[in-house]
Design an enzyme around this catalytic site. Structure first.
Site, PDB file in Angstrom:
ATOM      1  N   GLY A   1      -0.496  25.452  56.052  1.00 10.81           N
ATOM      2  CA  GLY A   1      -0.054  26.783  55.653  1.00 10.81           C
ATOM      3  C   GLY A   1      -0.647  27.269  54.342  1.00 10.81           C
TER       4      GLY A   1
ATOM      5  NE  ARG B   1      -2.176  15.605  60.390  1.00 12.16           N
ATOM      6  CZ  ARG B   1      -1.156  16.330  60.819  1.00 12.16           C
ATOM      7  NH1 ARG B   1      -0.264  15.801  61.638  1.00 12.16           N
ATOM      8  NH2 ARG B   1      -1.008  17.595  60.456  1.00 12.16           N
TER       9      ARG B   1
ATOM     10  CB  ILE C   1      -2.692  36.678  67.582  1.00 13.55           C
ATOM     11  CG1 ILE C   1      -4.172  36.997  67.796  1.00 13.55           C
ATOM     12  CG2 ILE C   1      -1.938  36.849  68.899  1.00 13.55           C
ATOM     13  CD1 ILE C   1      -4.879  36.068  68.748  1.00 13.55           C
TER      14      ILE C   1
ATOM     15  CG  HIS D   1       2.363  26.860  66.612  1.00 20.03           C
ATOM     16  ND1 HIS D   1       1.829  26.905  65.348  1.00 20.03           N
ATOM     17  CD2 HIS D   1       2.010  25.648  67.107  1.00 20.03           C
ATOM     18  CE1 HIS D   1       1.193  25.774  65.094  1.00 20.03           C
ATOM     19  NE2 HIS D   1       1.299  25.002  66.154  1.00 20.03           N
TER      20      HIS D   1
END
Length: 457
Positions: free
Chosen positions: A163, A290, A201, A206
């Site tokens: 973020g 990961r 968008i 998500h």
């Protein structure tokens, strides 16, 4: 042959890795900072090595590699965060003949740079968000592209993550300010001031899909996760599967992911993150090379043990399951219990845990945590203290059980977001699946804060 693994991490993920290793009859070596000397993961490990102070221990590459060599560790598991996506660390592991449990350093380097990752995905048939091709060379170029694809746009640091280094821009004037600010911030934070931009968008979900590929080229995708419930781009509640995806869409997305894994010669597990718009078009955002915090709900729904699978792949073993074994089995939800104060802008809470009561003991409830009574929540690290995971046949039953589990959960010594999570679970939009990645900040949080203000009056 891997017999001993050093865990280059801390907290609950270190605990889970140690438990997996012990169940596989392997030795576990913990590293720890001076602030974590009395932690649960240190006690559970077969050996433990202090590698520095609280600010740098888990990023201290020379000390960590020295610990691995001195303890005779065959491999290093990086967990998530810290050095888990550091290509230099992975490369040094390779040079020291210590197996890095993850993809190669070159693949980490490729996918760690968001602009290069986008290009690689586009070349492998993965749909991407419209935006700049490669890095931006100037403000004028950024302005030209923004006007071509249309505002709003997202200006992003190429080396950013979690973020950080992201700004939404609505017009040319905002872009001019944001371009310089983001470039400066990126240079200070990452030592890399390269930027790129994408079409924003906003009204999207998500959706992410985890996959794994062994050293023999066998790749398998797992049921998707809906991670749209976020605040400041940080996930709060995750669920699998998404109520909004059809089986056909799941299969098509999985096939895209597997093709991309093959195309970049990916080894071990990784997660492809997408934005899904109202018309169910998918756009690649980034790939995490990961394990992820929310891998737990994938384990529950697919009925696989991902940490063990990672270790098996690193050991050169064949994956013990096929695609047909990894279909959706029920519904799983994860709530992240954080030491923070939601009523005071979610300020992290440090302190000693005087007592804790986890809601153990019923079918379908799993708790991953690295704390116990007497543990100290350090101000130096992430505020997450536990994950509560519920797996049931339906979302309705899972929410009902999760509400009961959260209500039973008690902790004394620090504030947590427990009550915020309870209210979010009761929200009608969450129950129906009608929420996007802006829902918490644009709608739910505002209403929740007002409700709590009214209670205090």
């Amino acid at each position: 042959m891997i017999k001993k693994v050093l865990i280059a991490n801390r907290g609950e993920i270190a605990v889970q890795i140690i438990r997996s290793l012990h169940e596989m009859n392997m030795k576990a070596v913990a590293i720890y900072s001076t602030a974590d000397a009395e932690s649960l993961f240190v006690d559970l490990a077969d050996e433990a090595v202090c590698v520095g102070g609280p600010n740098d221990a888990y990023l201290n590459i020379p000390a960590i590699l020295n610990a691995a060599v001195l303890t005779g560790s065959d491999a290093i598991h990086p967990g998530y965060g810290f050095l888990s996506e550091n290509n230099e660390f992975a490369e040094l592991c390779e040079k020291c003949n210590v197996k890095f449990i993850g993809p190669s350093s070159s693949v980490i380097d490729l996918m760690g740079n968001k602009s290069n990752a986008k290009t690689a995905m586009k070349n492998n048939g993965v749909p991407t968000i419209p935006g700049s091709e490669g890095f931006l060379n100037s403000f004028d170029e950024a302005k030209k592209i923004s006007n071509e694809i249309g505002y709003p746009v997202m200006l992003k640091a190429a080396a950013g993550g979690g973020g950080k280094g992201i700004r939404r821009v609505d017009n040319d004037d905002e872009l001019k300010v944001a371009y310089e600010d983001t470039k400066r911030e990126s240079k200070l934070s990452y030592g890399d001031d390269r930027l790129y931009l994408e079409k924003d968008i906003s009204d999207a979900k998500h959706i992410e899909m985890q996959a794994i590929r062994d050293q023999f080229g066998k790749a398998i995708y797992f049921p998707e996760r809906d991670c749209s419930l976020q605040r400041n781009h940080q996930k709060i509640i995750e669920e699998s599967p998404s109520l909004k995806l059809s089986e056909q869409e799941r299969t098509e997305l999985g096939q895209i992911v597997v093709k991309a894994m093959q195309g970049i010669d990916y080894e071990n597990t990784g997660t492809f993150e997408f934005l899904m718009d109202r018309n169910h078009n998918f756009y690649f955002m980034e790939m995490n090379t990961r394990l992820q915090v929310e891998h737990t709900i994938t384990e529950e729904v697919a009925q696989v043990e991902l940490i063990k699978s990672q270790i098996m792949v690193a050991n050169g073993d064949h994956l013990p399951y096929d695609q047909k074994d990894c279909k959706v089995k029920g519904y799983a939800i994860e709530c992240r219990i954080n030491a923070e104060d939601p009523k005071n802008n979610f300020i992290p809470q440090a302190g000693k845990i005087k007592s804790v009561r986890f809601p153990y003991g019923t079918m379908g409830v799993r708790i991953d945590s690295g704390i116990e009574s007497g543990s100290v929540i350090s101000p130096y690290y992430d505020s997450m203290i536990a994950k509560i995971i519920v797996h049931m046949p339906t979302k309705e039953k899972a929410i009902n059980k999760m509400l009961r589990a959260l209500t039973e959960f008690e902790i004394e010594g620090v504030n947590t977001n427990r009550d915020f999570l309870i209210d979010l679970l009761k929200d009608q939009c969450f129950n129906s699946g009608d929420f996007n990645n802006n829902y918490i900040e644009s709608t739910f949080l505002k209403e929740w804060m007002k409700k709590n203000e009214d209670k205090q009056v």
